[in-house]
Design a protein around this motif. Structure first.
Motif, PDB file in Angstrom:
ATOM      1  N   HIS A 151       0.233  -2.060 -19.123  1.00  0.00           N
ATOM      2  CA  HIS A 151       0.177  -2.169 -17.668  1.00  0.00           C
ATOM      3  C   HIS A 151       0.806  -0.937 -17.040  1.00  0.00           C
ATOM      4  O   HIS A 151       1.586  -0.223 -17.677  1.00  0.00           O
ATOM      5  CB  HIS A 151       0.917  -3.423 -17.187  1.00  0.00           C
ATOM      6  N   ALA A 152       0.490  -0.708 -15.784  1.00  0.00           N
ATOM      7  CA  ALA A 152       1.052   0.416 -15.029  1.00  0.00           C
ATOM      8  C   ALA A 152       1.377  -0.059 -13.624  1.00  0.00           C
ATOM      9  O   ALA A 152       0.882  -1.094 -13.158  1.00  0.00           O
ATOM     10  CB  ALA A 152       0.055   1.580 -14.973  1.00  0.00           C
ATOM     11  N   SER A 153       2.218   0.715 -12.935  1.00  0.00           N
ATOM     12  CA  SER A 153       2.510   0.415 -11.529  1.00  0.00           C
ATOM     13  C   SER A 153       1.394   1.023 -10.667  1.00  0.00           C
ATOM     14  O   SER A 153       0.475   1.659 -11.178  1.00  0.00           O
ATOM     15  CB  SER A 153       3.876   0.966 -11.140  1.00  0.00           C
ATOM     16  N   ILE A 154       1.487   0.866  -9.390  1.00  0.00           N
ATOM     17  CA  ILE A 154       0.403   1.226  -8.464  1.00  0.00           C
ATOM     18  C   ILE A 154       0.293   2.741  -8.235  1.00  0.00           C
ATOM     19  O   ILE A 154      -0.737   3.210  -7.765  1.00  0.00           O
ATOM     20  CB  ILE A 154       0.569   0.447  -7.129  1.00  0.00           C
ATOM     21  N   GLU A 155       1.333   3.515  -8.561  1.00  0.00           N
ATOM     22  CA  GLU A 155       1.275   4.964  -8.315  1.00  0.00           C
ATOM     23  C   GLU A 155       0.162   5.584  -9.162  1.00  0.00           C
ATOM     24  O   GLU A 155      -0.021   5.211 -10.313  1.00  0.00           O
ATOM     25  CB  GLU A 155       2.603   5.645  -8.678  1.00  0.00           C
ATOM     26  N   GLY A 156      -0.551   6.501  -8.625  1.00  0.00           N
ATOM     27  CA  GLY A 156      -1.625   7.186  -9.343  1.00  0.00           C
ATOM     28  C   GLY A 156      -2.980   6.563  -9.066  1.00  0.00           C
ATOM     29  O   GLY A 156      -3.093   5.495  -8.460  1.00  0.00           O
ATOM     30  N   THR A 157      -4.003   7.234  -9.540  1.00  0.00           N
ATOM     31  CA  THR A 157      -5.362   6.735  -9.348  1.00  0.00           C
ATOM     32  C   THR A 157      -5.625   5.586 -10.314  1.00  0.00           C
ATOM     33  O   THR A 157      -4.977   5.485 -11.370  1.00  0.00           O
ATOM     34  CB  THR A 157      -6.404   7.847  -9.602  1.00  0.00           C
ATOM     35  N   PRO A 158      -6.581   4.731  -9.996  1.00  0.00           N
ATOM     36  CA  PRO A 158      -6.901   3.627 -10.919  1.00  0.00           C
ATOM     37  C   PRO A 158      -7.311   4.124 -12.316  1.00  0.00           C
ATOM     38  O   PRO A 158      -6.937   3.516 -13.324  1.00  0.00           O
ATOM     39  CB  PRO A 158      -8.060   2.899 -10.234  1.00  0.00           C
ATOM     40  N   GLU A 159      -8.053   5.229 -12.357  1.00  0.00           N
ATOM     41  CA  GLU A 159      -8.482   5.766 -13.654  1.00  0.00           C
ATOM     42  C   GLU A 159      -7.273   6.250 -14.459  1.00  0.00           C
ATOM     43  O   GLU A 159      -7.162   5.998 -15.658  1.00  0.00           O
ATOM     44  CB  GLU A 159      -9.474   6.933 -13.467  1.00  0.00           C
ATOM     45  N   TYR A 160      -6.368   6.963 -13.778  1.00  0.00           N
ATOM     46  CA  TYR A 160      -5.174   7.477 -14.461  1.00  0.00           C
ATOM     47  C   TYR A 160      -4.301   6.320 -14.942  1.00  0.00           C
ATOM     48  O   TYR A 160      -3.790   6.334 -16.069  1.00  0.00           O
ATOM     49  CB  TYR A 160      -4.373   8.397 -13.534  1.00  0.00           C
ATOM     50  N   ASN A 161      -4.117   5.309 -14.101  1.00  0.00           N
ATOM     51  CA  ASN A 161      -3.295   4.162 -14.482  1.00  0.00           C
ATOM     52  C   ASN A 161      -3.898   3.406 -15.668  1.00  0.00           C
ATOM     53  O   ASN A 161      -3.172   2.890 -16.519  1.00  0.00           O
ATOM     54  CB  ASN A 161      -3.105   3.225 -13.292  1.00  0.00           C
ATOM     55  N   MET A 162      -5.222   3.345 -15.722  1.00  0.00           N
ATOM     56  CA  MET A 162      -5.880   2.689 -16.848  1.00  0.00           C
ATOM     57  C   MET A 162      -5.592   3.453 -18.148  1.00  0.00           C
ATOM     58  O   MET A 162      -5.235   2.860 -19.170  1.00  0.00           O
ATOM     59  CB  MET A 162      -7.389   2.586 -16.602  1.00  0.00           C
ATOM     60  N   GLU A 163      -5.742   4.775 -18.101  1.00  0.00           N
ATOM     61  CA  GLU A 163      -5.446   5.614 -19.274  1.00  0.00           C
ATOM     62  C   GLU A 163      -3.987   5.465 -19.697  1.00  0.00           C
ATOM     63  O   GLU A 163      -3.677   5.343 -20.875  1.00  0.00           O
ATOM     64  CB  GLU A 163      -5.749   7.089 -18.972  1.00  0.00           C
ATOM     65  N   LEU A 164      -3.092   5.493 -18.710  1.00  0.00           N
ATOM     66  CA  LEU A 164      -1.660   5.380 -18.987  1.00  0.00           C
ATOM     67  C   LEU A 164      -1.337   4.030 -19.618  1.00  0.00           C
ATOM     68  O   LEU A 164      -0.557   3.952 -20.581  1.00  0.00           O
ATOM     69  CB  LEU A 164      -0.865   5.578 -17.695  1.00  0.00           C
ATOM     70  N   SER A 165      -1.940   2.966 -19.137  1.00  0.00           N
ATOM     71  CA  SER A 165      -1.662   1.642 -19.699  1.00  0.00           C
ATOM     72  C   SER A 165      -2.168   1.530 -21.140  1.00  0.00           C
ATOM     73  O   SER A 165      -1.516   0.926 -21.992  1.00  0.00           O
ATOM     74  CB  SER A 165      -2.252   0.544 -18.825  1.00  0.00           C
ATOM     75  N   ILE A 166      -3.306   2.146 -21.432  1.00  0.00           N
ATOM     76  CA  ILE A 166      -3.826   2.157 -22.809  1.00  0.00           C
ATOM     77  C   ILE A 166      -2.913   2.985 -23.706  1.00  0.00           C
ATOM     78  O   ILE A 166      -2.611   2.591 -24.842  1.00  0.00           O
ATOM     79  CB  ILE A 166      -5.282   2.678 -22.834  1.00  0.00           C
ATOM     80  N   ASP A 167      -2.432   4.125 -23.208  1.00  0.00           N
ATOM     81  CA  ASP A 167      -1.514   4.961 -23.987  1.00  0.00           C
ATOM     82  C   ASP A 167      -0.213   4.214 -24.284  1.00  0.00           C
ATOM     83  O   ASP A 167       0.348   4.331 -25.378  1.00  0.00           O
ATOM     84  CB  ASP A 167      -1.206   6.263 -23.247  1.00  0.00           C
ATOM     85  N   ARG A 168       0.284   3.460 -23.333  1.00  0.00           N
ATOM     86  CA  ARG A 168       1.502   2.674 -23.547  1.00  0.00           C
ATOM     87  C   ARG A 168       1.280   1.607 -24.620  1.00  0.00           C
ATOM     88  O   ARG A 168       2.112   1.420 -25.510  1.00  0.00           O
ATOM     89  CB  ARG A 168       1.940   2.022 -22.228  1.00  0.00           C
ATOM     90  N   ALA A 169       0.157   0.919 -24.543  1.00  0.00           N
ATOM     91  CA  ALA A 169      -0.149  -0.105 -25.548  1.00  0.00           C
ATOM     92  C   ALA A 169      -0.307   0.524 -26.934  1.00  0.00           C
ATOM     93  O   ALA A 169       0.158  -0.030 -27.936  1.00  0.00           O
ATOM     94  CB  ALA A 169      -1.410  -0.866 -25.152  1.00  0.00           C
ATOM     95  N   ASN A 170      -0.926   1.691 -27.006  1.00  0.00           N
ATOM     96  CA  ASN A 170      -1.088   2.382 -28.291  1.00  0.00           C
ATOM     97  C   ASN A 170       0.252   2.862 -28.844  1.00  0.00           C
ATOM     98  O   ASN A 170       0.446   2.892 -30.062  1.00  0.00           O
ATOM     99  CB  ASN A 170      -2.060   3.552 -28.160  1.00  0.00           C
ATOM    100  N   ALA A 171       1.188   3.262 -27.978  1.00  0.00           N
ATOM    101  CA  ALA A 171       2.518   3.668 -28.433  1.00  0.00           C
ATOM    102  C   ALA A 171       3.228   2.495 -29.106  1.00  0.00           C
ATOM    103  O   ALA A 171       3.868   2.642 -30.149  1.00  0.00           O
ATOM    104  CB  ALA A 171       3.345   4.209 -27.262  1.00  0.00           C
ATOM    105  N   VAL A 172       3.092   1.304 -28.523  1.00  0.00           N
ATOM    106  CA  VAL A 172       3.692   0.109 -29.103  1.00  0.00           C
ATOM    107  C   VAL A 172       3.003  -0.241 -30.426  1.00  0.00           C
ATOM    108  O   VAL A 172       3.655  -0.573 -31.419  1.00  0.00           O
ATOM    109  CB  VAL A 172       3.640  -1.065 -28.105  1.00  0.00           C
ATOM    110  N   LYS A 173       1.680  -0.161 -30.443  1.00  0.00           N
ATOM    111  CA  LYS A 173       0.942  -0.461 -31.680  1.00  0.00           C
ATOM    112  C   LYS A 173       1.359   0.491 -32.796  1.00  0.00           C
ATOM    113  O   LYS A 173       1.594   0.056 -33.930  1.00  0.00           O
ATOM    114  CB  LYS A 173      -0.567  -0.361 -31.442  1.00  0.00           C
ATOM    115  N   LEU A 174       1.475   1.769 -32.505  1.00  0.00           N
ATOM    116  CA  LEU A 174       1.873   2.745 -33.511  1.00  0.00           C
ATOM    117  C   LEU A 174       3.252   2.409 -34.064  1.00  0.00           C
ATOM    118  O   LEU A 174       3.477   2.471 -35.280  1.00  0.00           O
ATOM    119  CB  LEU A 174       1.856   4.163 -32.913  1.00  0.00           C
ATOM    120  N   TYR A 175       4.166   2.052 -33.203  1.00  0.00           N
ATOM    121  CA  TYR A 175       5.511   1.691 -33.663  1.00  0.00           C
ATOM    122  C   TYR A 175       5.448   0.477 -34.591  1.00  0.00           C
ATOM    123  O   TYR A 175       6.088   0.454 -35.648  1.00  0.00           O
ATOM    124  CB  TYR A 175       6.428   1.398 -32.471  1.00  0.00           C
TER     125      TYR A 175
END
Length: 172
Positions: free
Chosen positions: A105-129
């Motif tokens: 998930h992401a907060s409201i700052e940024g564009t919807p596309e950027y927030n979507m990418e950021l939320s996927i990157d966060r989930a992948n960081a957790v998965k990698l760990y």
């Protein structure tokens, strides 16, 4: 004269040696009458002392996980997230076949596309760990939601901070 003696000795030591091969000895089996055979007594294996021990009860896994928080505009794990993720990995290892969904998930700052990418990157960081902690990667599914599912109001900084998160859900 001494030189000639040394030369003769060194010549003899440099000569190739002949290897003498002897034929292998022939093995002859003989019949021994049974009365002359010495039989070793069979050794009985020691019997284990009977013990009654109840199996150690294993606590069922607790899949109520705390959310993993992230800094603004970052998918790098916070230092305090390591203890949370280590606990999550220990619980996941109790059932190697359990499946999980990692929601970014992401907060409201940024564009919807950027927030979507950021939320996927966060989930992948957790998965990698978790994969590096010994969890089977095929049991983990990553989903990104961007800012579409806020946990708190995006009107305040504390609310936006709560929305920068990853949630882990057990799939039944």
């Amino acid at each position: 004269m001494a030189c000639l003696g040394m030369l003769a000795i060194s010549y003899q030591s440099c000569k190739p040696k002949q290897v003498v091969l002897q034929p292998a000895a022939e093995v002859v089996e003989r019949d021994i009458p049974e009365e002359r055979m010495v039989m070793e007594p069979k050794k009985e294996e020691p019997k284990a002392a009977p013990t009654k021990s109840d199996p150690t009860p294993v606590a069922p896994p607790n899949y109520t996980f705390k959310n993993i928080q992230f800094e603004y505009d970052s998918h790098v794990l916070k230092t305090e997230s390591y203890a949370i993720l280590d606990h999550i990995a220990r619980e996941m290892q109790k059932d190697a076949d359990a499946k999980f969904i990692i929601d970014g998930h992401a907060s409201i700052e940024g564009t919807p596309e950027y927030n979507m990418e950021l939320s996927i990157d966060r989930a992948n960081a957790v998965k990698l760990y978790l994969v590096n902690s010994g969890i089977y990667g095929n049991n983990l599914t990553v989903k990104g939601y961007g800012a579409t599912r806020p946990d708190a109001s995006n009107d305040t900084e504390s609310g936006r901070a709560r929305n920068r998160r990853v949630e882990i859900r057990h799939v039944d």
